[in-house]
Design an enzyme around this catalytic site. Structure first.
Site, PDB file in Angstrom:
ATOM      1  N   ASP A 170      24.087  56.159  -1.703  1.00 20.22           N
ATOM      2  CA  ASP A 170      23.969  57.614  -1.562  1.00 20.22           C
ATOM      3  C   ASP A 170      22.680  57.874  -0.800  1.00 20.22           C
ATOM      4  OD1 ASP A 170      23.371  60.328  -1.824  1.00 20.22           O
ATOM      5  OD2 ASP A 170      24.570  60.464  -3.655  1.00 20.22           O
ATOM      6  N   ARG A 231      38.070  63.505  -0.595  1.00 19.88           N
ATOM      7  CA  ARG A 231      38.795  64.281   0.405  1.00 19.88           C
ATOM      8  C   ARG A 231      39.621  63.340   1.269  1.00 19.88           C
ATOM      9  NH1 ARG A 231      38.396  67.898  -2.503  1.00 19.88           N
ATOM     10  NH2 ARG A 231      37.429  69.932  -2.189  1.00 19.88           N
ATOM     11  N   ASP A 255      44.163  60.512  -4.477  1.00 19.88           N
ATOM     12  CA  ASP A 255      44.484  61.845  -5.044  1.00 19.88           C
ATOM     13  C   ASP A 255      44.460  62.933  -3.974  1.00 19.88           C
ATOM     14  OD1 ASP A 255      44.930  63.597  -7.360  1.00 19.88           O
ATOM     15  OD2 ASP A 255      42.881  64.326  -7.020  1.00 19.88           O
ATOM     16  N   GLU A 260      47.391  68.831   2.968  1.00 17.57           N
ATOM     17  CA  GLU A 260      47.982  68.985   1.626  1.00 17.57           C
ATOM     18  C   GLU A 260      48.867  70.228   1.589  1.00 17.57           C
ATOM     19  OE1 GLU A 260      44.861  68.815  -1.311  1.00 17.57           O
ATOM     20  OE2 GLU A 260      44.341  66.771  -0.784  1.00 17.57           O
ATOM     21  N   HIS A 278      46.431  65.661  -5.821  1.00 18.27           N
ATOM     22  CA  HIS A 278      45.144  66.375  -5.921  1.00 18.27           C
ATOM     23  C   HIS A 278      44.979  67.036  -7.307  1.00 18.27           C
ATOM     24  CE1 HIS A 278      41.845  68.539  -3.365  1.00 18.27           C
ATOM     25  NE2 HIS A 278      41.418  68.278  -4.588  1.00 18.27           N
ATOM     26  N   ILE A 279      45.064  66.170  -8.319  1.00 20.57           N
ATOM     27  CA  ILE A 279      44.988  66.689  -9.697  1.00 20.57           C
ATOM     28  C   ILE A 279      43.731  66.226 -10.426  1.00 20.57           C
ATOM     29  CG2 ILE A 279      47.463  67.055 -10.112  1.00 20.57           C
ATOM     30  CD1 ILE A 279      47.466  64.241 -11.500  1.00 20.57           C
ATOM     31  N   ALA A 281      40.880  67.377 -10.754  1.00 20.06           N
ATOM     32  CA  ALA A 281      40.184  68.429 -11.505  1.00 20.06           C
ATOM     33  C   ALA A 281      41.137  69.240 -12.375  1.00 20.06           C
ATOM     34  CB  ALA A 281      39.475  69.364 -10.525  1.00 20.06           C
TER      35      ALA A 281
HETATM   36  C1  MLT Z   1      37.105  70.437  -5.916  1.00 27.49           C
HETATM   37  O1  MLT Z   1      36.723  70.545  -4.764  1.00 27.49           O
HETATM   38  O2  MLT Z   1      36.587  71.070  -6.834  1.00 27.49           O
HETATM   39  C2  MLT Z   1      38.242  69.526  -6.245  1.00 27.49           C
HETATM   40  O3  MLT Z   1      38.776  68.896  -5.149  1.00 27.49           O
HETATM   41  C3  MLT Z   1      39.246  70.145  -7.123  1.00 27.49           C
HETATM   42  C4  MLT Z   1      40.232  71.085  -6.517  1.00 27.49           C
HETATM   43  O4  MLT Z   1      40.245  71.331  -5.335  1.00 27.49           O
HETATM   44  O5  MLT Z   1      41.028  71.615  -7.269  1.00 27.49           O
END
Ligand code: MLT
Length: 316
Positions: A170, A231, A255, A260, A278-279, A281
């Site tokens: 990082d 991403r 994910d 998308e 993309h789940i 979160a």
């Molecule tokens: C975010 O950017 O917070 C995550 O990718 C979650 C989302 O987009 O739902």
């Protein structure tokens, strides 16, 4: 009374918090770009997740717009320069879904190590393929964390609990933070050379776009397994596909996608790739938190001028 549009599916708490603060709330989700453009003119603020794209065109059509809140961390679906030019404050909720996203990355790592989705599908199909699903242990393996902000730190912490050796790249991480987390900072080349698993937790920017490509893959250990809950655009998909086919990459858990929802994606149907929509979160816990936070941030800003997690605060 200020008007707020909730343009993407959000927990019901979002609407409740805004209404309790006396705001005029409209919930209208699933609009196509043209529909959204025709609809936004009266609103003082918009709350989105990732489905709605707040482009320059939308911002220009939203004549009353003062603020956009992203119920989530990434703001790549909002045109920040256009928002700044039009004096629209953009805010996000950077901590609300950190744990859920980190946990998803860990779940993806386990799934890949033990081929759980593939074994599940095979067993449901009435097969008994014990030898086909011989996996690998995580204990003692090296996990490379690329990007160690809020989410990367959760993953590093959980992976240490799994007795993995965690190394981190990082460019903005301090030595003190690395000590606090108990992880070793390395260069990206060193990480590629040593890691058995690599998990990415970076935002999309010119340095990260396409960062998983044939040149960087060539630096990785043969048999590496990759996790992308960050991403889609960080991947050069054709290069990853070729490396999986050649056996250089042993597995990918993905994910996120450049487009998308993905249509006819090159990873679809590949046995060594685990895909989720993309789940990362998408837990009840995280969605309640980000919905409440986004609503409170918008209400605070419209009613009192208070700014929380402003992304372009210096420009407004
Ligand atoms: C975010 O950017 O917070 C995550 O990718 C979650 C989302 O987009 O739902």
């Amino acid at each position: 009374m200020s008007k707020v549009l909730i343009a993407d599916k959000a927990d019901a708490l979002c609407e409740k918090v805004l209404k309790d603060r006396g705001l005029d709330v409209t919930v209208k989700t699933g609009m196509k770009p043209e529909e959204l453009k025709a609809f936004v003119a009266p609103f003082d603020a918009i709350i989105v997740r990732s489905a709605s794209k707040i482009t320059r065109e939308i911002i220009e059509a939203a004549k009353n717009l003062k603020a956009v809140a992203r119920a989530g961390a990434g703001v790549d679906n909002i045109d920040i320069p256009a928002a700044s030019e039009h004096k629209v404050l953009v805010m996000n909720t950077p901590f609300g879904n950190t744990v859920s996203t980190g946990e998803h990355a860990i779940a993806m790592m386990f799934s890949m190590a033990r081929m759980i989705p593939q074994a599940n599908a095979s067993t449901h199909a009435g097969k008994w393929e014990k030898s086909k699903f011989e996996g690998v242990e995580l204990t003692g393996k090296t996990l490379g964390v690329v990007g160690c902000g809020n989410i990367g730190a959760v993953v590093a912490d959980r992976a240490k609990g799994l007795k993995m050796n965690v190394i981190v790249f990082d460019p903005v991480m301090t030595a003190e933070r690395a000590r606090e987390l108990g992880v070793k900072m390395v260069t990206l080349d060193e990480l590629y050379a040593k890691a058995d698993f690599i998990t990415y937790h970076v935002t999309i920017n010119p340095a990260t776009k396409g960062m998983i490509n044939k040149d960087t893959i060539a630096k990785m250990k043969k048999g590496v397994r990759l996790i992308n809950c960050a991403r889609g655009a960080i991947m050069v998909e054709a290069d990853i596909k070729a490396a999986i086919e050649s056996g250089h990459i042993a597995g990918l858990a993905c994910d996120v996608y450049a487009e998308e929802p993905p249509v006819n994606h090159p990873f679809f149907g590949m046995e060594k790739v685990i895909c989720t929509p993309h789940i990362a979160a998408s837990t009840k816990d995280a969605q309640v938190t980000v919905a409440r936070q986004a609503a409170e941030q918008i209400a605070d800003f419209l009613l009192t001028g208070k700014r929380t997690h402003a992304v372009n605060g210096d420009k407004i």
